[in-house]
Design a protein around this motif. Structure first.
Motif, PDB file in Angstrom:
ATOM      1  N   ILE A   1       0.801  -1.215   0.000  1.00 37.28           N
ATOM      2  CA  ILE A   1       0.000   0.000   0.000  1.00 37.28           C
ATOM      3  C   ILE A   1       0.840   1.274   0.000  1.00 37.28           C
ATOM      4  CG2 ILE A   1      -0.231   0.149   2.514  1.00 37.28           C
ATOM      5  CD1 ILE A   1      -3.187   0.988   1.971  1.00 37.28           C
ATOM      6  N   GLU A   2       2.113   1.182   0.346  1.00 33.52           N
ATOM      7  CA  GLU A   2       2.915   2.398   0.328  1.00 33.52           C
ATOM      8  C   GLU A   2       3.186   2.874  -1.093  1.00 33.52           C
ATOM      9  OE1 GLU A   2       7.174   1.891   1.541  1.00 33.52           O
ATOM     10  OE2 GLU A   2       6.477  -0.130   1.942  1.00 33.52           O
ATOM     11  N   GLY A   3       2.794   2.061  -2.079  1.00 30.42           N
ATOM     12  CA  GLY A   3       2.924   2.489  -3.464  1.00 30.42           C
ATOM     13  C   GLY A   3       1.994   3.622  -3.833  1.00 30.42           C
ATOM     14  N   SER A   4       0.978   3.874  -3.000  1.00 26.67           N
ATOM     15  CA  SER A   4       0.042   4.965  -3.281  1.00 26.67           C
ATOM     16  C   SER A   4      -0.468   5.570  -1.982  1.00 26.67           C
ATOM     17  CB  SER A   4      -1.142   4.467  -4.104  1.00 26.67           C
ATOM     18  OG  SER A   4      -2.147   5.459  -4.189  1.00 26.67           O
ATOM     19  N   LYS A   5      -0.069   6.805  -1.708  1.00 21.39           N
ATOM     20  CA  LYS A   5      -0.568   7.483  -0.509  1.00 21.39           C
ATOM     21  C   LYS A   5      -2.052   7.821  -0.640  1.00 21.39           C
ATOM     22  CE  LYS A   5       3.704   9.413   1.388  1.00 21.39           C
ATOM     23  NZ  LYS A   5       4.662   8.721   0.518  1.00 21.39           N
ATOM     24  N   VAL A   6      -2.512   8.005  -1.871  1.00 17.95           N
ATOM     25  CA  VAL A   6      -3.937   8.261  -2.098  1.00 17.95           C
ATOM     26  C   VAL A   6      -4.750   7.036  -1.702  1.00 17.95           C
ATOM     27  CG1 VAL A   6      -5.704   8.692  -3.858  1.00 17.95           C
ATOM     28  CG2 VAL A   6      -3.554   9.982  -3.914  1.00 17.95           C
ATOM     29  N   ALA A   7      -4.306   5.856  -2.150  1.00 16.70           N
ATOM     30  CA  ALA A   7      -5.007   4.616  -1.792  1.00 16.70           C
ATOM     31  C   ALA A   7      -5.017   4.418  -0.279  1.00 16.70           C
ATOM     32  CB  ALA A   7      -4.354   3.420  -2.483  1.00 16.70           C
ATOM     33  N   GLN A   8      -3.906   4.762   0.382  1.00 19.49           N
ATOM     34  CA  GLN A   8      -3.856   4.661   1.842  1.00 19.49           C
ATOM     35  C   GLN A   8      -4.931   5.516   2.484  1.00 19.49           C
ATOM     36  OE1 GLN A   8      -0.216   4.999   4.075  1.00 19.49           O
ATOM     37  NE2 GLN A   8       1.022   4.507   2.288  1.00 19.49           N
ATOM     38  N   ARG A   9      -4.967   6.780   2.090  1.00 20.54           N
ATOM     39  CA  ARG A   9      -5.921   7.700   2.719  1.00 20.54           C
ATOM     40  C   ARG A   9      -7.363   7.233   2.518  1.00 20.54           C
ATOM     41  NH1 ARG A   9      -3.789   9.213   6.694  1.00 20.54           N
ATOM     42  NH2 ARG A   9      -2.062  10.651   6.640  1.00 20.54           N
ATOM     43  N   HIS A  10      -7.659   6.719   1.328  1.00 17.70           N
ATOM     44  CA  HIS A  10      -9.029   6.250   1.077  1.00 17.70           C
ATOM     45  C   HIS A  10      -9.333   5.001   1.899  1.00 17.70           C
ATOM     46  CE1 HIS A  10     -10.065   9.242  -1.809  1.00 17.70           C
ATOM     47  NE2 HIS A  10      -9.195   8.846  -2.731  1.00 17.70           N
ATOM     48  N   LEU A  11      -8.332   4.128   2.077  1.00 19.05           N
ATOM     49  CA  LEU A  11      -8.530   2.947   2.923  1.00 19.05           C
ATOM     50  C   LEU A  11      -8.796   3.359   4.364  1.00 19.05           C
ATOM     51  CD1 LEU A  11      -8.358  -0.161   3.425  1.00 19.05           C
ATOM     52  CD2 LEU A  11      -5.917   0.178   3.845  1.00 19.05           C
ATOM     53  N   PHE A  12      -7.968   4.277   4.891  1.00 15.54           N
ATOM     54  CA  PHE A  12      -8.146   4.720   6.275  1.00 15.54           C
ATOM     55  C   PHE A  12      -9.484   5.445   6.448  1.00 15.54           C
ATOM     56  CE2 PHE A  12      -3.251   5.310   6.244  1.00 15.54           C
ATOM     57  CZ  PHE A  12      -3.077   3.941   6.310  1.00 15.54           C
ATOM     58  N   GLU A  13      -9.876   6.204   5.429  1.00 17.27           N
ATOM     59  CA  GLU A  13     -11.149   6.923   5.472  1.00 17.27           C
ATOM     60  C   GLU A  13     -12.313   5.943   5.602  1.00 17.27           C
ATOM     61  OE1 GLU A  13     -13.010  10.614   2.947  1.00 17.27           O
ATOM     62  OE2 GLU A  13     -12.278   8.897   1.800  1.00 17.27           O
TER      63      GLU A  13
ATOM     64  N   ALA B   1       2.947   8.905  -5.254  1.00 13.70           N
ATOM     65  CA  ALA B   1       3.943   7.851  -5.438  1.00 13.70           C
ATOM     66  C   ALA B   1       5.193   8.119  -4.608  1.00 13.70           C
ATOM     67  CB  ALA B   1       4.320   7.740  -6.914  1.00 13.70           C
ATOM     68  N   PRO B   2       5.847   7.071  -4.094  1.00 15.08           N
ATOM     69  CA  PRO B   2       7.093   7.263  -3.340  1.00 15.08           C
ATOM     70  C   PRO B   2       8.165   7.909  -4.205  1.00 15.08           C
ATOM     71  CG  PRO B   2       6.268   5.017  -3.097  1.00 15.08           C
ATOM     72  CD  PRO B   2       5.463   5.657  -4.191  1.00 15.08           C
TER      73      PRO B   2
ATOM     74  N   GLY C   1       8.962  15.374  -2.767  1.00 15.32           N
ATOM     75  CA  GLY C   1       8.514  14.613  -1.614  1.00 15.32           C
ATOM     76  C   GLY C   1       7.654  15.426  -0.661  1.00 15.32           C
ATOM     77  N   VAL C   2       7.609  14.971   0.582  1.00 14.31           N
ATOM     78  CA  VAL C   2       6.732  15.585   1.580  1.00 14.31           C
ATOM     79  C   VAL C   2       7.238  16.972   1.969  1.00 14.31           C
ATOM     80  CG1 VAL C   2       5.789  15.367   3.921  1.00 14.31           C
ATOM     81  CG2 VAL C   2       6.073  13.326   2.482  1.00 14.31           C
ATOM     82  N   GLY C   3       6.314  17.917   2.076  1.00 12.89           N
ATOM     83  CA  GLY C   3       6.624  19.262   2.561  1.00 12.89           C
ATOM     84  C   GLY C   3       5.589  19.683   3.575  1.00 12.89           C
ATOM     85  N   VAL C   4       6.021  20.354   4.636  1.00 16.02           N
ATOM     86  CA  VAL C   4       5.126  20.704   5.739  1.00 16.02           C
ATOM     87  C   VAL C   4       5.170  22.209   5.999  1.00 16.02           C
ATOM     88  CG1 VAL C   4       4.578  20.295   8.171  1.00 16.02           C
ATOM     89  CG2 VAL C   4       5.508  18.433   6.774  1.00 16.02           C
ATOM     90  N   TRP C   5       4.002  22.807   6.147  1.00 18.79           N
ATOM     91  CA  TRP C   5       3.912  24.231   6.463  1.00 18.79           C
ATOM     92  C   TRP C   5       4.617  24.521   7.791  1.00 18.79           C
ATOM     93  CZ3 TRP C   5       2.086  28.457   3.861  1.00 18.79           C
ATOM     94  CH2 TRP C   5       1.979  29.643   4.601  1.00 18.79           C
ATOM     95  N   GLY C   6       5.426  25.565   7.794  1.00 20.11           N
ATOM     96  CA  GLY C   6       6.149  25.943   9.010  1.00 20.11           C
ATOM     97  C   GLY C   6       7.491  25.255   9.138  1.00 20.11           C
TER      98      GLY C   6
END
Length: 470
Positions: free
Chosen positions: A108-120, A165-166, A171-176
């Motif tokens: 599942i780490e192949g798609s963060k979108v799929a992860q979020r929908h699964l957790f949702e 995608a990994p 990659g990941v960026g966070v406000w602040g």
């Protein structure tokens, strides 16, 4: 003693720690076959056959397995890329050699979108608010920019940006942390968006923990909690990395966690496991389908992401203190009867040494770099002497390191880690750092505050203040 052949698909110190566990087997005579990204000196020494496959392409790994088909009883995979690319599906179909990792369907780490929908769907209460921005849904950049800014208004800019995608874009960026104005944020967004869908989710304040569990497709066996240090520099500053180090305490909990936090984590992961497992046993989940990044908030744990392989560096906290034979653990996963894993009640601290280019160290701290050492061979002899002195309390696991013409050199990523093992985090940390300090060459550097008392106290006080506020 029964002979067992084991394939290890390797990239980095994570695989070296698993190979080390296999070589300590008391019940089996283990022959190790390594499909490696480079000529890792540890893996070369411990294996009966070693092949370098720089891109870890599943087809080439499968060819290696075929050549040794009668000798290999099972395989295990460390890095995520071959798992995502369906290595297990391919090898088991063409050779019948069982592989310990999830099938492509459950990577599942192949798609963060799929992860979020699964957790949702399964655990919506611990899933941060999120929105997916897919290039196919927008005509042009102006259209997507309007939608992004509208979503930023709704979340008051407090967001994290993640490519689907990994290793896509920046990659990941966070406000602040990575940007403080919308234009920089949007440029970061675009650097990922050009590769495919991007998630913008709410930024969660809290303290992170890593949850790992072995799985036989029928049972889930949680391992002790660990804490990873993603940021490059002391004080949790700098860019995100693959992880500069990690620690675990003597028991199952981290110092800032309460028993109810771990119970909630296990409940959450078991809900996802139940969704995937359905009824009975799902052999597609054999291995480590759950390496979950949690963040502990005022309301309890929330899920940041899930990975379908062991953590690096977090699995290095676990492998040296397995009380039972790792070969037996693997056979139980394959047979569907793994119900528990015994570990020594020890604290462990992992610390990485990395090259000057890694994490932006050379740019930020040019005066701290010994330029004369850049590109020179690495001398581990004194660290090996310390390993003999400390016995089982100091482990040395080469990662992005290779043997060339009889000498050891660093590559571009996390070069080598030491694992200190002790009766307290403080003792384990001191052993780990002593092992690193004994290394010479390569202009390598490391974070100095991994598992420090100051950092642990800050984490504890931060979570307490959040919960008192809540």
């Amino acid at each position: 003693m029964e002979r067992v052949g084991v394939l290890v698909v390797s990239y980095g110190s994570r695989a070296s720690s698993m190979i080390d566990a296999f070589t300590r087997s008391q019940n089996y005579d283990v022959d190790i076959y390594v499909a490696d990204k480079q000529r890792n000196p540890f893996n070369l020494e411990k294996s009966v056959k070693h092949i370098v496959i720089p891109d870890l392409d599943p087809e080439n790994i499968c060819k290696f397995v075929k050549k040794n088909q009668g000798e290999i009883d099972f395989g295990i995979v460390g890095p995520e890329k071959p798992i995502i690319n369906g290595l297990r599906d391919l090898v088991e179909k063409k050779t019948n050699v069982p592989i310990l990792c999830p099938t492509k369907k459950y990577a599942i780490e192949g798609s963060k979108v799929a992860q979020r929908h699964l957790f949702e769907k399964v655990v919506p209460e611990v899933n941060p608010r999120f929105k997916v921005f897919d290039p196919k849904d927008y005509k042009n950049v102006d259209d997507v920019k309007r939608e992004v800014y509208s979503w930023l208004d709704e979340l008051n800019n407090q967001v994290a940006i993640k490519p689907d995608a990994p290793a896509a874009g920046k990659g990941v960026g966070v406000w602040g942390d990575h940007f403080a104005d919308r234009e920089n944020l949007f440029q970061h967004f675009l650097s990922n968006y050009e590769y495919g869908p991007v998630i913008i989710e709410e930024k969660i304040e809290g303290e992170e923990s890593s949850f790992q569990s072995f799985c036989d497709g029928k049972h889930l066996v949680p391992l002790p909690e660990t804490r990873d240090y993603k940021r490059a520099f002391d004080g949790d500053e700098g860019d995100n990395t693959g992880g500069m180090g990690s620690y675990k305490d003597t028991g199952n909990l981290l110092p800032f966690m309460a028993s109810k936090d771990r119970e909630k984590e296990i409940k959450i992961v078991k809900q996802i496991f139940k969704e995937w497992k359905e009824n009975g046993r799902n052999t597609g989940l054999i291995g480590m389908p759950f390496y979950v990044a949690f963040i502990h908030t005022a309301e309890g744990p929330m899920i940041l992401e899930n990975n379908s392989r062991p953590g690096d560096p977090e699995i290095q906290n676990i492998m040296p203190i397995l009380k039972e034979d790792f070969v037996d653990v693997c056979f139980k996963m394959l047979d569907g009867n793994l119900t528990r894993v015994e570990l020594e009640e020890k604290a462990t601290v992992v610390t990485y040494k990395v090259p000057p280019s890694y994490g932006g160290f050379k740019d930020k701290f040019p005066k701290q770099v010994n330029n004369d050492e850049i590109g020179t061979p690495i001398d581990l002899s004194e660290t090996k002497k310390l390993s003999q002195k400390y016995g089982n309390r100091l482990r040395v696991y080469p990662g992005s390191m290779e043997l060339r013409n009889g000498k050891i050199y660093s590559r571009t990523s996390r070069t080598v880690c030491t694992v200190g093992i002790g009766d307290s985090i403080k003792e384990a940390r001191a052993i780990s750092l002593e092992g690193l300090q004994a290394m010479k060459g390569g202009a390598l550097w490391n974070r100095n505050d991994i598992a420090s008392e100051k950092h642990i106290q800050q984490s504890t006080k931060h979570l307490e203040s959040l919960r008192n506020r809540g």
